[in-house]
Design a protein around this motif. Structure first.
Motif, mmCIF file in Angstrom:
data_model
loop_
_atom_site.group_PDB
_atom_site.id
_atom_site.type_symbol
_atom_site.label_atom_id
_atom_site.label_comp_id
_atom_site.label_asym_id
_atom_site.label_seq_id
_atom_site.Cartn_x
_atom_site.Cartn_y
_atom_site.Cartn_z
ATOM 1 N N LEU A 110 0.519 1.350 12.502
ATOM 2 C CA LEU A 110 0.588 1.974 11.407
ATOM 3 C C LEU A 110 1.879 2.818 11.209
ATOM 4 C CD1 LEU A 110 -1.506 3.398 9.632
ATOM 5 C CD2 LEU A 110 -2.053 4.838 11.639
ATOM 6 N N ALA A 111 2.499 2.894 10.185
ATOM 7 C CA ALA A 111 3.729 3.454 9.951
ATOM 8 C C ALA A 111 3.656 4.682 9.015
ATOM 9 C CB ALA A 111 4.681 2.415 9.298
ATOM 10 N N GLU A 112 3.866 5.872 9.599
ATOM 11 C CA GLU A 112 3.527 7.097 8.814
ATOM 12 C C GLU A 112 4.736 7.841 8.619
ATOM 13 O OE1 GLU A 112 -0.874 8.398 9.926
ATOM 14 O OE2 GLU A 112 0.394 8.163 11.787
ATOM 15 N N PRO A 113 5.194 8.218 7.377
ATOM 16 C CA PRO A 113 6.194 8.911 7.031
ATOM 17 C C PRO A 113 6.239 10.215 7.860
ATOM 18 C CG PRO A 113 5.290 8.372 5.214
ATOM 19 C CD PRO A 113 4.284 7.988 6.102
ATOM 20 N N TYR A 116 10.001 7.421 10.222
ATOM 21 C CA TYR A 116 8.451 7.080 10.358
ATOM 22 C C TYR A 116 8.032 7.234 11.859
ATOM 23 C CZ TYR A 116 8.751 4.898 5.755
ATOM 24 O OH TYR A 116 9.106 4.742 4.450
ATOM 25 N N SER A 161 2.807 0.186 6.880
ATOM 26 C CA SER A 161 2.106 -0.427 8.162
ATOM 27 C C SER A 161 2.004 -1.710 7.926
ATOM 28 C CB SER A 161 0.437 0.433 7.851
ATOM 29 O OG SER A 161 0.579 1.577 8.056
ATOM 30 N N SER A 210 0.788 -1.059 -0.023
ATOM 31 C CA SER A 210 -0.050 0.034 -0.089
ATOM 32 C C SER A 210 1.032 1.455 -0.092
ATOM 33 C CB SER A 210 -1.023 -0.101 1.105
ATOM 34 O OG SER A 210 -0.196 0.266 2.443
ATOM 35 N N ALA A 211 0.296 2.351 0.261
ATOM 36 C CA ALA A 211 1.126 3.695 0.054
ATOM 37 C C ALA A 211 1.835 3.594 1.699
ATOM 38 C CB ALA A 211 0.115 4.870 0.067
ATOM 39 N N THR A 212 1.669 3.034 2.483
ATOM 40 C CA THR A 212 2.394 2.923 3.857
ATOM 41 C C THR A 212 3.089 1.633 3.922
ATOM 42 O OG1 THR A 212 0.782 2.260 5.207
ATOM 43 C CG2 THR A 212 0.668 4.561 4.713
#
Length: 154
Positions: free
Chosen positions: A111-114, A120, A41, A37-39
């Motif tokens: 959840l890994a958010e840049p 992250y 996570s 996906s875009a992350t």
């Protein structure tokens, strides 16, 4: 991973006569589930082995707090039809002491958010808010008495 520490704390509060050195938790069969996906996570999936050594109480004394913890921290384990919430083994000795081993299959979503500038921010996602199956069991429940039929066991 947060759940092993949460369960340790819960058991020590629910079983005040249990010395902390007789309680061990270990993680086995760990794996990571990820969907492109875009992350970045992901979800940790693992078996948590809880061992209580030299315990003079019965399995029921341990099972009630474990099930109360599962209700709040891995509720889907108690909501799947014909699903085993956990497995256990018991070893009893001539001294009257017993070793209990309980294995729970757990998961934790991360959840890994840049972050701006790199790296992250990792956030553990809380469990879904199911309707509680044990409405009358408070978070601070301690097993004080256990009865099987008319007989008081503990």
């Amino acid at each position: 991973m947060n759940k092993p520490d949460l369960l340790r704390q819960h058991l020590l509060e629910a079983l005040p006569d249990l010395p902390p050195e007789r309680l061990t938790l270990s993680i086995g069969q760990g794996r990571t589930a990820i969907v492109q996906s875009a992350t970045l996570s992901f979800e940790y999936r693992y078996s948590l082995t809880v061992t209580i050594n030299d315990f003079s109480g019965g399995l029921d004394t341990i099972m009630v707090p474990v099930l109360a913890w599962l209700e709040r921290n891995q509720p889907e384990r108690l909501r799947q039809p014909a699903h085993e919430a956990l497995t256990f083994e018991i070893a009893t000795f001539d001294t009257g002491q017993t070793n209990f081993t309980i294995v729970l299959d757990l998961s934790e979503t991360v959840l890994a958010e840049p972050r701006e500038g790199g790296g992250y921010t990792l956030t553990y996602v809380p469990e879904p808010d199911y309707d509680p199956g044990f409405d009358n069991v408070p978070d601070t429940a301690r097993l004080q008495t256990l009865a099987l039929g008319d007989e008081t066991v503990f």
